[in-house]
Scaffold this active site. Structure first.
Site, mmCIF file in Angstrom:
data_model
loop_
_atom_site.group_PDB
_atom_site.id
_atom_site.type_symbol
_atom_site.label_atom_id
_atom_site.label_comp_id
_atom_site.label_asym_id
_atom_site.label_seq_id
_atom_site.Cartn_x
_atom_site.Cartn_y
_atom_site.Cartn_z
ATOM 1 N N ARG A 26 0.824 -1.219 0.000
ATOM 2 C CA ARG A 26 0.000 0.000 0.000
ATOM 3 C C ARG A 26 0.852 1.261 0.000
ATOM 4 N NH1 ARG A 26 -5.023 -2.232 3.574
ATOM 5 N NH2 ARG A 26 -6.303 -2.691 1.752
ATOM 6 N N LYS A 79 -20.065 -17.138 -0.534
ATOM 7 C CA LYS A 79 -21.517 -17.129 -0.311
ATOM 8 C C LYS A 79 -22.301 -16.264 -1.290
ATOM 9 C CE LYS A 79 -21.062 -16.567 4.442
ATOM 10 N NZ LYS A 79 -21.684 -15.828 5.490
ATOM 11 N N GLY A 125 -10.611 -8.983 -2.141
ATOM 12 C CA GLY A 125 -9.386 -9.255 -1.392
ATOM 13 C C GLY A 125 -8.853 -10.659 -1.616
ATOM 14 N N GLY A 141 -13.294 -4.303 0.262
ATOM 15 C CA GLY A 141 -14.679 -3.873 0.483
ATOM 16 C C GLY A 141 -15.112 -2.807 -0.509
HETATM 17 P P1 ADP Z 1 -13.268 -11.978 -2.480
HETATM 18 O O1 ADP Z 1 -12.541 -11.617 -1.201
HETATM 19 O O2 ADP Z 1 -12.334 -12.079 -3.636
HETATM 20 O O3 ADP Z 1 -14.438 -11.077 -2.733
HETATM 21 P P2 ADP Z 1 -14.838 -13.977 -1.138
HETATM 22 O O4 ADP Z 1 -14.440 -13.399 0.170
HETATM 23 O O5 ADP Z 1 -16.229 -13.825 -1.567
HETATM 24 O O6 ADP Z 1 -13.843 -13.452 -2.291
HETATM 25 O O7 ADP Z 1 -14.586 -15.536 -1.148
HETATM 26 C C1 ADP Z 1 -13.339 -16.137 -0.895
HETATM 27 C C2 ADP Z 1 -13.481 -17.457 -0.224
HETATM 28 O O8 ADP Z 1 -14.373 -18.319 -0.910
HETATM 29 C C3 ADP Z 1 -12.164 -18.176 -0.170
HETATM 30 O O9 ADP Z 1 -11.717 -18.211 1.164
HETATM 31 C C4 ADP Z 1 -12.481 -19.577 -0.710
HETATM 32 O O10 ADP Z 1 -11.900 -20.611 0.035
HETATM 33 C C5 ADP Z 1 -13.989 -19.619 -0.607
HETATM 34 N N1 ADP Z 1 -14.553 -20.636 -1.507
HETATM 35 C C6 ADP Z 1 -14.380 -20.733 -2.836
HETATM 36 N N2 ADP Z 1 -15.008 -21.832 -3.321
HETATM 37 C C7 ADP Z 1 -15.562 -22.444 -2.251
HETATM 38 C C8 ADP Z 1 -16.328 -23.649 -2.103
HETATM 39 N N3 ADP Z 1 -16.619 -24.421 -3.138
HETATM 40 N N4 ADP Z 1 -16.745 -23.960 -0.859
HETATM 41 C C9 ADP Z 1 -16.438 -23.177 0.175
HETATM 42 N N5 ADP Z 1 -15.739 -22.040 0.105
HETATM 43 C C10 ADP Z 1 -15.291 -21.681 -1.098
HETATM 44 MG MG MG Z 2 -13.029 -11.964 0.878
#
Ligand code: ADP
Ligand code: MG
Length: 398
Positions: free
Chosen positions: A36, A203, A355, A378
């Protein structure tokens, strides 16, 4: 709407307030990742080269009680910044008062100071985080022009961004904020097509607004990750012990109907017997998921199917890993898609937001293979949701 940037204002001899995002991870008082700080250098150097007198500020961590103060002091960041700039960065261990005001008055053209963590003001009534009107006005009074370069907090209305902006004549974007506006804002407002969105992560409930917004603007929306299983359930498949948000099945059905073929889900998945890095791995078609297995990654056929759509894209926005990439045996799908984006780099604008998605491509060593990796977790999510971000809105229009 095009926003003014640091190139659009006179900086010479001006007291330039600069809101940066120096919220770096600290381990035992040491900076464990200085990205950063490095990312903020172009804006800072530009201001100094133009003869501006830079007054830097940022938040760091969260301040709830007095014992949070010492371990969240920005002094260690000021020291590192000084090394990176090869120039003295005067650190003022206060967020207001005579000492700060005198240091500001003593600045010469091309000199720089930084004051203490803006969230030190949260100790007494959350003045920073609640955008206390008196605080923003005070900070604004220290400068002539305001440069906001903190994308990471752009989704928050704080005294150190919106508060300052509303009390000063000119507010412009730094280069980092400008990049985020150009790439994420550009993709959402005026993308070169075909525009493919790739969504994953854990999710559905975290990403509903992102899915809805990208369904509006993208030509195709590829869905993988944990949230795919709620969609598979909505399509009538049995999903074993995969991640399911039962209360979102109806919404998933509705989105599938509304999207008229825009949404693309996979045909196969990689399963485990439990959420465990060492669990036995199997490839299953989505109509044959055993009751005691859980989906951990997209399968090889799905990766191919996604490839066939990605290869023609002119714009790609990717948010959310396609599998549990933290477990090496379930990282293949995410790596495969990352690689596919690297391959189209010359023909397409490829943007990564989120992230964990950014962490995944860095883990694969592919971070140089994309047009843009957003610096705000975020903030990039809320931007992709189509929300107006207060930290961008407060920048003057051209
Ligand atoms: P970002 O931070 O890029 O927005 P998220 O926080 O929404 O992404 O999601 C990241 C998490 O999703 C990771 O920790 C990953 O392990 C989890 N994930 C991906 N596929 C699955 C799955 N099939 N079942 C459970 N968790 C999952
Ligand atoms: Mg995340």
């Amino acid at each position: 709407m095009a926003k003014k940037t640091v190139r659009d204002v006179e900086l010479k001899g001006k007291k330039v307030l600069v809101r940066v995002d120096f919220n770096v991870p600290l381990k035992d008082g040491e900076i464990s990742d200085e990205n950063r700080i490095v990312q903020a250098l172009p804006t800072i150097k530009y201001i100094l080269e133009q003869g501006g007198r830079a007054i830097l500020f940022s938040h760091l961590g969260r301040i709830k009680e007095a014992k949070d103060l010492e371990k969240n002091s920005l002094s260690v960041v000021a020291k590192r910044l000084s090394e990176l700039l090869n120039q003295e960065v005067k650190f003022i261990p206060e967020t207001r008062g005579k000492k700060l005001e005198e240091a500001v008055s003593a600045l010469n053209n091309g000199e720089i100071l930084m004051f203490e963590n803006t969230r030190f003001e949260d100790l007494d009534g959350k003045k920073e985080s609640k955008n206390d009107p008196e605080l923003g006005k005070y900070w604004a009074s220290l400068g002539d022009v305001f440069v906001n370069d903190a994308f990471g907090t752009a989704h928050r209305e704080h005294a150190s961004n919106v508060g300052v902006a509303s009390n000063i004549k000119e507010t412009v974007a730094g280069f980092l904020l400008e990049k985020e506006i150009n790439f994420i804002g550009g993709a959402l407002e005026n993308p070169e097509r075909p525009f493919v969105a790739i969504l994953g992560g854990a999710k559905v409930s975290d990403k509903i607004e992102v899915i809805k917004n990208l369904l509006k603007v993208a030509d195709r929306v590829l869905i993988g990750g944990g949230m795919a299983y709620t969609f598979f359930k909505a399509m009538g498949y049995e999903i074993g012990t995969s991640l399911l948000e039962a209360y979102k099945v109806d919404l998933a059905k509705e989105l599938l109907e509304l999207s008229k073929g825009k949404i693309c889900l996979g045909d196969d998945i990689v399963t485990g017997k439990g959420f465990d890095p060492e669990t036995e791995k199997n490839v299953r078609t989505v109509d044959q998921i055993p009751a005691d297995e859980m989906g951990m990654d997209i399968g090889p056929r799905t990766a191919e199917k996604f490839d066939s759509i990605i290869k023609d894209a002119k714009t790609v926005v990717w948010n959310g890993p396609l599998g549990v990439f933290e477990f090496p045996r379930f990282a293949d799908g995410t790596r495969h898609i990352a690689q596919s984006l690297v391959e189209i780099k010359d023909q397409a604008t490829t943007i990564i937001g989120g992230g964990d998605s950014a962490a995944a491509v860095i883990q694969f060593g592919l971070e140089d293979g994309f047009t843009h990796i957003s610096t705000g977790g975020g903030a990039s999510l809320e931007y992709l949701e189509g929300k107006l971000l207060p930290g961008i809105e407060c920048v003057d229009n051209k």
